[in-house]
Motif scaffolding. Structure first.
Motif, PDB file in Angstrom:
ATOM      1  N   LEU A  34     -11.982  45.333   9.773  1.00  0.00           N
ATOM      2  CA  LEU A  34     -12.185  46.720   9.367  1.00  0.00           C
ATOM      3  C   LEU A  34     -11.103  47.158   8.378  1.00  0.00           C
ATOM      4  O   LEU A  34     -11.398  47.852   7.396  1.00  0.00           O
ATOM      5  CB  LEU A  34     -12.212  47.636  10.592  1.00  0.00           C
ATOM      6  N   ASP A  35      -9.867  46.726   8.602  1.00  0.00           N
ATOM      7  CA  ASP A  35      -8.793  47.013   7.642  1.00  0.00           C
ATOM      8  C   ASP A  35      -9.090  46.363   6.290  1.00  0.00           C
ATOM      9  O   ASP A  35      -8.837  46.955   5.238  1.00  0.00           O
ATOM     10  CB  ASP A  35      -7.443  46.533   8.168  1.00  0.00           C
ATOM     11  N   GLU A  36      -9.636  45.145   6.322  1.00  0.00           N
ATOM     12  CA  GLU A  36     -10.004  44.474   5.075  1.00  0.00           C
ATOM     13  C   GLU A  36     -11.147  45.218   4.381  1.00  0.00           C
ATOM     14  O   GLU A  36     -11.168  45.328   3.147  1.00  0.00           O
ATOM     15  CB  GLU A  36     -10.369  43.019   5.345  1.00  0.00           C
ATOM     16  N   LEU A  37     -12.075  45.761   5.165  1.00  0.00           N
ATOM     17  CA  LEU A  37     -13.165  46.558   4.601  1.00  0.00           C
ATOM     18  C   LEU A  37     -12.623  47.848   3.979  1.00  0.00           C
ATOM     19  O   LEU A  37     -13.069  48.264   2.912  1.00  0.00           O
ATOM     20  CB  LEU A  37     -14.206  46.877   5.685  1.00  0.00           C
ATOM     21  N   LEU A  38     -11.662  48.458   4.646  1.00  0.00           N
ATOM     22  CA  LEU A  38     -11.043  49.663   4.106  1.00  0.00           C
ATOM     23  C   LEU A  38     -10.403  49.384   2.748  1.00  0.00           C
ATOM     24  O   LEU A  38     -10.567  50.153   1.797  1.00  0.00           O
ATOM     25  CB  LEU A  38      -9.997  50.193   5.102  1.00  0.00           C
ATOM     26  N   GLU A  39      -9.716  48.265   2.637  1.00  0.00           N
ATOM     27  CA  GLU A  39      -9.104  47.876   1.368  1.00  0.00           C
ATOM     28  C   GLU A  39     -10.165  47.635   0.292  1.00  0.00           C
ATOM     29  O   GLU A  39     -10.017  48.083  -0.852  1.00  0.00           O
ATOM     30  CB  GLU A  39      -8.264  46.610   1.565  1.00  0.00           C
ATOM     31  N   ALA A  40     -11.239  46.957   0.664  1.00  0.00           N
ATOM     32  CA  ALA A  40     -12.316  46.684  -0.306  1.00  0.00           C
ATOM     33  C   ALA A  40     -12.969  47.977  -0.782  1.00  0.00           C
ATOM     34  O   ALA A  40     -13.273  48.113  -1.972  1.00  0.00           O
ATOM     35  CB  ALA A  40     -13.361  45.757   0.313  1.00  0.00           C
ATOM     36  N   THR A  41     -13.171  48.931   0.128  1.00  0.00           N
ATOM     37  CA  THR A  41     -13.784  50.198  -0.283  1.00  0.00           C
ATOM     38  C   THR A  41     -12.826  51.006  -1.156  1.00  0.00           C
ATOM     39  O   THR A  41     -13.253  51.643  -2.118  1.00  0.00           O
ATOM     40  CB  THR A  41     -14.245  51.045   0.920  1.00  0.00           C
ATOM     41  N   GLU A  48     -16.793  42.397  -1.944  1.00  0.00           N
ATOM     42  CA  GLU A  48     -15.947  42.312  -0.750  1.00  0.00           C
ATOM     43  C   GLU A  48     -16.409  43.281   0.328  1.00  0.00           C
ATOM     44  O   GLU A  48     -16.311  42.969   1.517  1.00  0.00           O
ATOM     45  CB  GLU A  48     -14.477  42.562  -1.104  1.00  0.00           C
ATOM     46  N   ILE A  49     -16.917  44.440  -0.059  1.00  0.00           N
ATOM     47  CA  ILE A  49     -17.465  45.387   0.920  1.00  0.00           C
ATOM     48  C   ILE A  49     -18.573  44.705   1.715  1.00  0.00           C
ATOM     49  O   ILE A  49     -18.616  44.789   2.942  1.00  0.00           O
ATOM     50  CB  ILE A  49     -17.967  46.672   0.234  1.00  0.00           C
ATOM     51  N   GLY A  50     -19.468  44.007   1.020  1.00  0.00           N
ATOM     52  CA  GLY A  50     -20.554  43.298   1.692  1.00  0.00           C
ATOM     53  C   GLY A  50     -20.047  42.215   2.619  1.00  0.00           C
ATOM     54  O   GLY A  50     -20.490  42.096   3.770  1.00  0.00           O
ATOM     55  N   LYS A  51     -19.081  41.440   2.145  1.00  0.00           N
ATOM     56  CA  LYS A  51     -18.561  40.332   2.941  1.00  0.00           C
ATOM     57  C   LYS A  51     -17.806  40.821   4.176  1.00  0.00           C
ATOM     58  O   LYS A  51     -17.972  40.290   5.274  1.00  0.00           O
ATOM     59  CB  LYS A  51     -17.662  39.449   2.069  1.00  0.00           C
ATOM     60  N   GLU A  52     -16.982  41.840   4.010  1.00  0.00           N
ATOM     61  CA  GLU A  52     -16.197  42.338   5.144  1.00  0.00           C
ATOM     62  C   GLU A  52     -17.090  43.051   6.157  1.00  0.00           C
ATOM     63  O   GLU A  52     -16.879  42.929   7.370  1.00  0.00           O
ATOM     64  CB  GLU A  52     -15.069  43.254   4.665  1.00  0.00           C
ATOM     65  N   THR A  53     -18.095  43.775   5.679  1.00  0.00           N
ATOM     66  CA  THR A  53     -19.045  44.405   6.597  1.00  0.00           C
ATOM     67  C   THR A  53     -19.782  43.333   7.394  1.00  0.00           C
ATOM     68  O   THR A  53     -19.985  43.469   8.607  1.00  0.00           O
ATOM     69  CB  THR A  53     -20.038  45.297   5.827  1.00  0.00           C
ATOM     70  N   ALA A  54     -20.159  42.250   6.735  1.00  0.00           N
ATOM     71  CA  ALA A  54     -20.835  41.147   7.423  1.00  0.00           C
ATOM     72  C   ALA A  54     -19.915  40.512   8.467  1.00  0.00           C
ATOM     73  O   ALA A  54     -20.360  40.195   9.576  1.00  0.00           O
ATOM     74  CB  ALA A  54     -21.300  40.098   6.415  1.00  0.00           C
ATOM     75  N   ASP A  55     -18.636  40.354   8.140  1.00  0.00           N
ATOM     76  CA  ASP A  55     -17.696  39.797   9.115  1.00  0.00           C
ATOM     77  C   ASP A  55     -17.650  40.653  10.383  1.00  0.00           C
ATOM     78  O   ASP A  55     -17.644  40.138  11.496  1.00  0.00           O
ATOM     79  CB  ASP A  55     -16.284  39.708   8.534  1.00  0.00           C
TER      80      ASP A  55
END
Length: 103
Positions: A34-41, A48-55
């Motif tokens: 989720l922290d990685e998704l926050l960074e991507a957004t 990266e948003i797609g990849k981190e959301t999938a993770d």
């Protein structure tokens, strides 16, 4: 490419990482993702948003499977509950439900 299912994802994860002995490790890992998704957004990086959301979804699928639950069914049931509630919009695309008087 065949679509993945909650079961196929869980099977792959168990074969790859082994069994889960403590479910909280999945939640802690989801927090990292989720922290990685926050960074991507924040960067506006759609790939990266797609990849981190999938993770995050992969971890949630595994958690649900371990508990004998189906994520799609749980989301559907929760949406029925949400649709029956009254909501107060925050003005930023989010909000909170209005709790009935006396609860």
């Amino acid at each position: 490419m065949a679509s993945e299912t909650q079961q196929s994802i869980t099977k792959w994860a168990e074969e790859t990482f082994g069994p889960v002995s403590d479910q909280t490790v999945l939640v802690r890992r989801a927090k990292v993702e989720l922290d990685e998704l926050l960074e991507a957004t924040a960067q506006g990086d759609k790939r990266e948003i797609g990849k981190e959301t999938a993770d995050i979804a992969i971890l949630l699928y595994r958690l649900m499977e371990l508990n004998g639950l189906n994520l799609t069914e749980e989301v559907t049931a929760k949406m029925a509950e949400n649709r029956a509630r009254s909501w107060l919009a925050s003005g930023d695309g989010t909000g909170s439900h209005i709790k009935p008087q006396g609860t």
